[in-house]
Design a protein around this motif. Structure first.
Motif, mmCIF file in Angstrom:
data_model
loop_
_atom_site.group_PDB
_atom_site.id
_atom_site.type_symbol
_atom_site.label_atom_id
_atom_site.label_comp_id
_atom_site.label_asym_id
_atom_site.label_seq_id
_atom_site.Cartn_x
_atom_site.Cartn_y
_atom_site.Cartn_z
ATOM 1 N N TRP A 60 11.861 -22.593 3.357
ATOM 2 C CA TRP A 60 12.450 -21.750 3.903
ATOM 3 C C TRP A 60 11.974 -21.173 5.315
ATOM 4 O O TRP A 60 10.422 -21.614 4.416
ATOM 5 C CB TRP A 60 12.626 -21.017 3.439
ATOM 6 C CG TRP A 60 13.951 -21.068 2.183
ATOM 7 C CD1 TRP A 60 14.289 -21.986 1.853
ATOM 8 C CD2 TRP A 60 13.946 -20.415 0.362
ATOM 9 N NE1 TRP A 60 15.240 -21.393 0.850
ATOM 10 C CE2 TRP A 60 15.316 -20.827 0.349
ATOM 11 C CE3 TRP A 60 12.838 -19.040 0.003
ATOM 12 C CZ2 TRP A 60 15.383 -20.310 -1.562
ATOM 13 C CZ3 TRP A 60 13.589 -18.308 -1.008
ATOM 14 C CH2 TRP A 60 14.769 -19.127 -1.603
ATOM 15 N N THR A 61 12.178 -20.950 6.229
ATOM 16 C CA THR A 61 11.077 -20.132 6.785
ATOM 17 C C THR A 61 11.487 -18.800 6.907
ATOM 18 O O THR A 61 12.021 -18.542 7.462
ATOM 19 C CB THR A 61 10.967 -20.884 8.743
ATOM 20 O OG1 THR A 61 11.220 -21.674 8.808
ATOM 21 C CG2 THR A 61 10.303 -19.693 10.215
ATOM 22 N N VAL A 62 10.015 -17.662 6.816
ATOM 23 C CA VAL A 62 10.715 -16.216 6.536
ATOM 24 C C VAL A 62 9.819 -15.595 7.687
ATOM 25 O O VAL A 62 7.897 -16.207 8.064
ATOM 26 C CB VAL A 62 9.764 -15.755 5.077
ATOM 27 C CG1 VAL A 62 9.924 -14.543 5.336
ATOM 28 C CG2 VAL A 62 10.672 -16.637 4.230
ATOM 29 N N THR A 63 10.531 -14.586 8.439
ATOM 30 C CA THR A 63 9.078 -13.727 9.348
ATOM 31 C C THR A 63 9.817 -12.959 9.329
ATOM 32 O O THR A 63 11.062 -12.193 9.372
ATOM 33 C CB THR A 63 10.574 -14.317 10.973
ATOM 34 O OG1 THR A 63 10.201 -15.552 11.405
ATOM 35 C CG2 THR A 63 10.117 -13.537 11.805
ATOM 36 N N HIS A 64 8.579 -12.263 8.664
ATOM 37 C CA HIS A 64 8.237 -10.682 7.652
ATOM 38 C C HIS A 64 8.217 -9.610 8.721
ATOM 39 O O HIS A 64 8.134 -8.510 8.920
ATOM 40 C CB HIS A 64 8.294 -10.963 6.124
ATOM 41 C CG HIS A 64 6.642 -11.518 6.766
ATOM 42 N ND1 HIS A 64 5.456 -10.977 7.465
ATOM 43 C CD2 HIS A 64 6.183 -12.599 6.342
ATOM 44 C CE1 HIS A 64 4.360 -11.836 7.453
ATOM 45 N NE2 HIS A 64 4.782 -12.662 7.313
ATOM 46 N N ASN A 65 6.971 -10.055 9.943
ATOM 47 C CA ASN A 65 6.798 -9.039 11.081
ATOM 48 C C ASN A 65 6.148 -7.750 9.883
ATOM 49 O O ASN A 65 6.313 -6.151 10.615
ATOM 50 C CB ASN A 65 7.693 -8.712 11.540
ATOM 51 C CG ASN A 65 8.135 -9.010 12.086
ATOM 52 O OD1 ASN A 65 7.048 -10.008 13.405
ATOM 53 N ND2 ASN A 65 9.958 -9.367 13.022
ATOM 54 N N PRO A 99 0.952 -1.356 0.173
ATOM 55 C CA PRO A 99 0.415 0.135 -0.107
ATOM 56 C C PRO A 99 0.823 1.733 -0.076
ATOM 57 O O PRO A 99 2.312 1.416 0.013
ATOM 58 C CB PRO A 99 -0.912 -0.147 1.165
ATOM 59 C CG PRO A 99 -0.286 -0.903 1.803
ATOM 60 C CD PRO A 99 0.641 -2.320 1.200
ATOM 61 N N ALA A 100 0.219 2.471 -0.064
ATOM 62 C CA ALA A 100 1.020 4.219 -0.159
ATOM 63 C C ALA A 100 1.767 3.643 1.163
ATOM 64 O O ALA A 100 1.460 3.220 1.977
ATOM 65 C CB ALA A 100 0.137 4.752 -0.058
ATOM 66 N N GLY A 101 2.811 3.348 0.861
ATOM 67 C CA GLY A 101 4.426 3.914 2.397
ATOM 68 C C GLY A 101 4.557 2.889 1.982
ATOM 69 O O GLY A 101 6.115 2.645 2.691
ATOM 70 N N GLY A 102 4.329 1.394 1.178
ATOM 71 C CA GLY A 102 5.685 0.742 0.423
ATOM 72 C C GLY A 102 5.544 -0.395 1.802
ATOM 73 O O GLY A 102 6.677 -0.616 2.505
ATOM 74 N N THR A 103 4.912 -1.457 1.827
ATOM 75 C CA THR A 103 5.034 -2.065 2.983
ATOM 76 C C THR A 103 5.598 -3.836 2.321
ATOM 77 O O THR A 103 4.689 -4.167 1.562
ATOM 78 C CB THR A 103 4.299 -2.964 3.863
ATOM 79 O OG1 THR A 103 3.453 -2.021 4.315
ATOM 80 C CG2 THR A 103 4.037 -3.532 5.010
ATOM 81 N N ARG A 104 6.906 -3.887 2.211
ATOM 82 C CA ARG A 104 7.549 -5.146 1.094
ATOM 83 C C ARG A 104 9.189 -5.163 2.608
ATOM 84 O O ARG A 104 9.127 -5.276 3.387
ATOM 85 C CB ARG A 104 7.929 -5.016 -0.009
ATOM 86 C CG ARG A 104 8.907 -3.858 0.291
ATOM 87 C CD ARG A 104 8.350 -3.413 -1.027
ATOM 88 N NE ARG A 104 8.802 -2.050 -0.918
ATOM 89 C CZ ARG A 104 9.624 -1.049 -2.567
ATOM 90 N NH1 ARG A 104 9.090 -1.954 -3.588
ATOM 91 N NH2 ARG A 104 9.775 -0.201 -2.442
ATOM 92 N N TYR A 105 9.639 -6.993 1.793
ATOM 93 C CA TYR A 105 9.804 -7.704 2.457
ATOM 94 C C TYR A 105 10.938 -8.671 1.944
ATOM 95 O O TYR A 105 9.851 -9.253 0.850
ATOM 96 C CB TYR A 105 9.333 -8.652 3.714
ATOM 97 C CG TYR A 105 10.637 -9.034 5.157
ATOM 98 C CD1 TYR A 105 11.320 -8.577 5.303
ATOM 99 C CD2 TYR A 105 10.722 -10.527 4.785
ATOM 100 C CE1 TYR A 105 12.257 -9.415 6.783
ATOM 101 C CE2 TYR A 105 11.183 -11.286 5.066
ATOM 102 C CZ TYR A 105 12.572 -10.782 6.086
ATOM 103 O OH TYR A 105 13.101 -11.194 6.767
ATOM 104 N N LEU A 106 12.136 -8.850 1.995
ATOM 105 C CA LEU A 106 13.047 -9.329 1.041
ATOM 106 C C LEU A 106 13.643 -10.506 1.821
ATOM 107 O O LEU A 106 13.834 -9.824 2.979
ATOM 108 C CB LEU A 106 14.099 -8.568 0.348
ATOM 109 C CG LEU A 106 15.157 -9.181 0.088
ATOM 110 C CD1 LEU A 106 14.596 -10.038 -1.596
ATOM 111 C CD2 LEU A 106 16.514 -8.907 -1.271
#
Length: 111
Positions: free
Chosen positions: A60-65, A43-50
């Motif tokens: 793979w276990t991905v903890t992105h919060n 959304p606006a403001g950019g919530t993402r995770y690499l």
């Protein structure tokens, strides 16, 4: 009716009411994700995770919060630069697992 090309994808947007989508892909694996529509970049403001997985692993276990169930694009090092289909399981709104048919290293882009 949309056509699925090898290595491609089809985006089927449905109204807010339940929809039925029929997928036929003889001899191919089909990965179907059901989630609210998400714009890449969030959304606006950019919530993402690499997530970067340097050691090859079958899971793979991905903890992105992120506090949500994000869209996931996986790129394995065995096919650099190409999205690869893997199984994604949402443990909760902050954690997911990605399972591969064999150990893989690479990146997962979440948005």
């Amino acid at each position: 009716m949309p056509t699925l090309t090898p290595g491609g994808y089809v985006d089927v947007s449905a109204p807010s009411t339940p929809a039925v989508v029929d997928v036929t892909a003889p001899g191919r694996f089909v990965d179907v994700h059901t989630a609210p529509r998400v714009t890449v970049g969030g959304p606006a403001g950019g919530t993402r995770y690499l997530h970067t997985q340097t050691a090859p692993a079958a899971q793979w276990t991905v903890t992105h919060n992120l506090g949500t169930f994000p869209q996931v694009v996986t790129i394995g090092d065995s096919e650099p630069g190409r999205p690869v289909i893997a199984d994604v399981f949402y443990v909760d709104a902050n954690t997911l697992t990605i399972t591969w048919p064999s150990p893989e290293s690479g990146k997962a882009y979440l948005s």
